[in-house]
Structures are given as structure tokens and as C-alpha cells.
Design a protein around this motif. Sequence first.
Motif, PDB file in Angstrom:
ATOM      1  N   LYS A  83       0.855  -1.190   0.000  1.00 39.73           N
ATOM      2  CA  LYS A  83       0.000   0.000   0.000  1.00 39.73           C
ATOM      3  C   LYS A  83       0.888   1.236   0.000  1.00 39.73           C
ATOM      4  O   LYS A  83       2.067   1.187   0.386  1.00 39.73           O
ATOM      5  CB  LYS A  83      -0.954   0.007   1.195  1.00 39.73           C
ATOM      6  CG  LYS A  83      -0.326  -0.042   2.569  1.00 39.73           C
ATOM      7  CD  LYS A  83       0.152   1.265   3.141  1.00 39.73           C
ATOM      8  CE  LYS A  83      -0.965   2.235   3.411  1.00 39.73           C
ATOM      9  NZ  LYS A  83      -0.395   3.431   4.165  1.00 39.73           N
ATOM     10  N   LEU A  99      -0.171  -2.892   9.375  1.00 43.71           N
ATOM     11  CA  LEU A  99      -0.749  -3.544   8.199  1.00 43.71           C
ATOM     12  C   LEU A  99       0.192  -4.581   7.597  1.00 43.71           C
ATOM     13  O   LEU A  99      -0.241  -5.694   7.254  1.00 43.71           O
ATOM     14  CB  LEU A  99      -1.120  -2.499   7.147  1.00 43.71           C
ATOM     15  CG  LEU A  99      -1.668  -3.040   5.818  1.00 43.71           C
ATOM     16  CD1 LEU A  99      -2.930  -3.853   6.031  1.00 43.71           C
ATOM     17  CD2 LEU A  99      -1.924  -1.895   4.835  1.00 43.71           C
ATOM     18  N   LEU A 122      -0.826  -8.554   7.073  1.00 44.62           N
ATOM     19  CA  LEU A 122      -0.908  -9.196   5.766  1.00 44.62           C
ATOM     20  C   LEU A 122       0.001 -10.423   5.699  1.00 44.62           C
ATOM     21  O   LEU A 122      -0.368 -11.457   5.133  1.00 44.62           O
ATOM     22  CB  LEU A 122      -0.534  -8.199   4.670  1.00 44.62           C
ATOM     23  CG  LEU A 122      -1.552  -7.078   4.421  1.00 44.62           C
ATOM     24  CD1 LEU A 122      -0.933  -5.967   3.590  1.00 44.62           C
ATOM     25  CD2 LEU A 122      -2.807  -7.614   3.735  1.00 44.62           C
ATOM     26  N   CYS A 172       7.233 -10.145   5.387  1.00 44.36           N
ATOM     27  CA  CYS A 172       7.074  -8.700   5.247  1.00 44.36           C
ATOM     28  C   CYS A 172       8.349  -7.997   5.682  1.00 44.36           C
ATOM     29  O   CYS A 172       9.111  -8.507   6.508  1.00 44.36           O
ATOM     30  CB  CYS A 172       5.894  -8.185   6.059  1.00 44.36           C
ATOM     31  SG  CYS A 172       6.056  -8.397   7.853  1.00 44.36           S
ATOM     32  N   CYS A 177      -7.858  -2.456   8.767  1.00 43.68           N
ATOM     33  CA  CYS A 177      -8.679  -3.601   8.339  1.00 43.68           C
ATOM     34  C   CYS A 177      -9.287  -3.367   6.964  1.00 43.68           C
ATOM     35  O   CYS A 177      -9.388  -4.298   6.150  1.00 43.68           O
ATOM     36  CB  CYS A 177      -9.776  -3.878   9.371  1.00 43.68           C
ATOM     37  SG  CYS A 177      -9.146  -4.546  10.931  1.00 43.68           S
ATOM     38  N   GLY A 195      -6.246  -3.535   4.351  1.00 49.23           N
ATOM     39  CA  GLY A 195      -5.779  -4.918   4.288  1.00 49.23           C
ATOM     40  C   GLY A 195      -6.812  -5.839   3.683  1.00 49.23           C
ATOM     41  O   GLY A 195      -6.496  -6.710   2.858  1.00 49.23           O
ATOM     42  N   ILE A 240      -8.136  -9.686   8.563  1.00 46.73           N
ATOM     43  CA  ILE A 240      -7.078  -8.824   9.109  1.00 46.73           C
ATOM     44  C   ILE A 240      -7.283  -8.631  10.608  1.00 46.73           C
ATOM     45  O   ILE A 240      -6.330  -8.749  11.405  1.00 46.73           O
ATOM     46  CB  ILE A 240      -7.076  -7.456   8.399  1.00 46.73           C
ATOM     47  CG1 ILE A 240      -6.712  -7.613   6.912  1.00 46.73           C
ATOM     48  CG2 ILE A 240      -6.109  -6.496   9.091  1.00 46.73           C
ATOM     49  CD1 ILE A 240      -5.313  -8.091   6.642  1.00 46.73           C
TER      50      ILE A 240
END
Length: 461
Positions: free
Chosen positions: A95, A109, A113, A162, A289, A292, A312
Motif C-alpha cells: 500500500k 498492516l 498481511l 514482510c 482492516c 488490508g 485482518i
Amino acid sequence: MSVRTSSIIEHDHYSSIPDLIAKKRDGYELDPNEIKQFISGLTNGDVQDCHVGAMLMAMFIQGMSEREICSMTMSMRDSGERLQWPKYRGSVVDKHSTGGIGDKISIPLAPALAACHLKVPMMAGRGLGITGGTLDKLESMPGYQTQLKDEQITELISTVGCGIFSQSLELNPADRYLYAIRDVTATVPHHALIVSSILSKKSIEDLDALVLDVKYGASAFMKTTEQAEILAEWLYKVSELLGMKTCCYVTEMNNPIGFCIGNAIEIEESLDLMKYKINRSKDLEELVCEQGGRLLLLINKVQTIEQGREMIRETFQNGSALEKFRDMIIAQGVSKTIAEQLISNDDKIVNSILKLAHKHHHALASQTGFIQSIDSYKLGTIVQRLGGGRLKSTAKIDHSIGIRLLKHVGDEIQENEPWALLYANDNAANHYPKFLDDFHTAVQISSTPVAPLQRIHKILS
């Protein structure tokens, strides 16, 4: 402004750089080879600073076609190395936000994810003006490294799922060069140049899906909904042309996001969400939320946005996002001991690591009523000027500076009740007289009930 698609002069990709500038200056469309020639010249020395300034101003004044923006985005993307994820096709997401006060959405986030088995190679930025930077916030944690080598990024995404890191010198050098010149030639606020800058960085990440958050309001780069909608439409259109599944949100940025503004204090607030504390910020939770959940929907991991939001949220409720956050920060340089302490429920230990400034000042309500608005521009400016942001690019951030909101829009408040708390250091005390008036007057109170704030203005998907 429309762009002419043919020229009275024949041009090809062997034209000189001044010829290309003249063509654009006169309102003609540059073909993909010409744009590639210009962008390549940034890295091989054919293009000088004066050429860049002239070309940027020609683009600014004459505008750019869809084809030109796509060509420029791809040429910038290809000016350096690129990340590639053939093993994870269908699950690589990210994002991007155009920046806001209290905007720490990326921090919870990305691990959420990853806890949903997605891959999130998140290249983030530093603060611009009064808006906070994700990398500056993460560096509040002792040892956190934002500059990673390509092999470190590959290992991080493969093992943890991530990472939040800075753009390396090998990735998109053309964008760094162009942005530096845009900054001193008054060509930053141009939709085509903003779009190519944002999407060239994101397309380097080899994404399957992207969520874009375009903010409008007093503390956003786009001041009106109309400006934000135009930018969002361009971002959406060019993303689709580049082959990235995309959703663009147009969101309000007159009021801060969450309860906290600053660096260390926003890490604390992000941790509170990932620990799913009872006092967590509900508006931060809903935005995380929502964005995601949208990414999960874009890559067909869920059938509806409602299912995505709940998936999420569940990562916060069951602690899996917090575990991914711990693994991520350890992989990016934080010691295992400090990482374990940060994810603990012992607030004293967490505070001893994040070290908020010890000098406090309360802002008190001038009347009884309901919180109508909280001026994010004023509060963001206070944090920046007291050292929590940069007045010049080389300035060092004081991570301990911050503001904690005690009320949200729509909350009831009594006269003389505190609505915010400012954290500052002794060496900033001499600045207080300048900022205390702004601190106290950053809230508007209504005598009648106020509806809760609606952040999302429009969704393009």
C-alpha cells in the motif's frame, strides 16, 4: 491540458536532449523511446541538471498524456535494479499513502498481511514537511535498520513475509534524481509527475496488488477533494495500464489518524493495536482492516471486503500479526531481547525502550460540548518544529517528541478537561510560547452533538 500527438518536426530516439525539451515545450507528445532516452540520460551523464529543470517545467506546463506517464513510469522503474518474486506470484501486495498526520497504517498492516500468508516488500519513505515518515517512526526502535541489500530483502520476504525498508541506491535512481530537481524547481505538485514517481517505486516491488490512499485536507498535499480525486483517478488508471490490480481510496486528512502524532509514540500506538488492547485506536483499526481487507479481495483470497476486514482483524485478535512484527524487526536489526520486550504487555518496559519526552503539557477544553474537529495541520507543525520532524533534509529527528490525543471527533468533553498531551524535552521549552496557543486552539468544540468522523470519501476499484 491536451498534448499534441504529432510534431511539425521529425523526432526520433536519436534526437538531442535539447530537441526533446523543445518538442515537449511546444506541446507535442514524447514517444516511449524519447522518454527512455531522457531517463537513461539521468544515469549515464547525457542529461545535465539544467536539462532536467527545463524538461520538468515543460512537462508541468504542457501536461502529459497517459502514454507518456506510462512510459516515464516504466523508464524510471527500469533505471536501476528491480525486485522479483516469481515463487510468490499472486500473493505480493503493498500500500502507499500520500502522507498524513498520525498515519501509521503501514506499521501494523504489513505484519497483518504477512500473517495472512501474503508477501509484503514495503518500500517506505521519510517525513515530508509536517507529515510523518514510516521509516522515521520505525527507527524509534533501537537497532532497526531501514537500508537493506537486495539479498537481505529477499531473505526477509522469504522467511518473515514482510519488511519495511528504504529505497536502496540501486533501486530507481532516476526517481531520486528527478525528485531532488522537482523540489527546487517548483514542479513537485503536478499530477503526472507525482503519479510516475509513486508508481515507478511501487512497480519495482513486482506487485500483484496495490492499495493507494490519496489524502485531502489542511495537512495533506492535496487540499481539496477535487484535487485528490483527480490524482486518485490518474493513479488508478496508470496502475491498471502497468498491470497492477489497484484500489484507490480518497480519505480525509483535516483531523489526525488515531490518538498519537510523532515517532516513538506512533510505534506505541501501533503495538497497542497489534496487542489488541482495549484502549486501542478504533479509527486506526478500521482503516488498517479496510485497506488490508481490500488487498485480500484484490488477489482473490476472500470473496467479499467484509471477509477481508475480519481476516485482518483476526490477526490482531489471535496475536499472529504481533508475532510477524517481532520477527520482522529482529530481521531488520532489533535485538531479540528488545523485540520481546516491545511485544510484551508490560507498558513500563515498552515506555523505557521507546522513551517519550518527559516534559508534558496538557491542552484543556475552553468549554463544555462535543469535539467537532482537531486541526491536524497545527498539531503536525508543533511536532515538527519541536524536533519530531525535519525543517531541512539533513536534520536529525527527535523520536521522543509527540502528541497524544485524549479525545476524538464526536466525543463529549467538559470545560477544562484535557483533550491532548504534548511530550517535549527541556531544550525545546523555550519554543513553548510560540506553540502553546496553537496547541490549545487546535480543537473546535460544538455545543451540540457531533457525528463520528467519516474518513473515506471515495473508493476507486
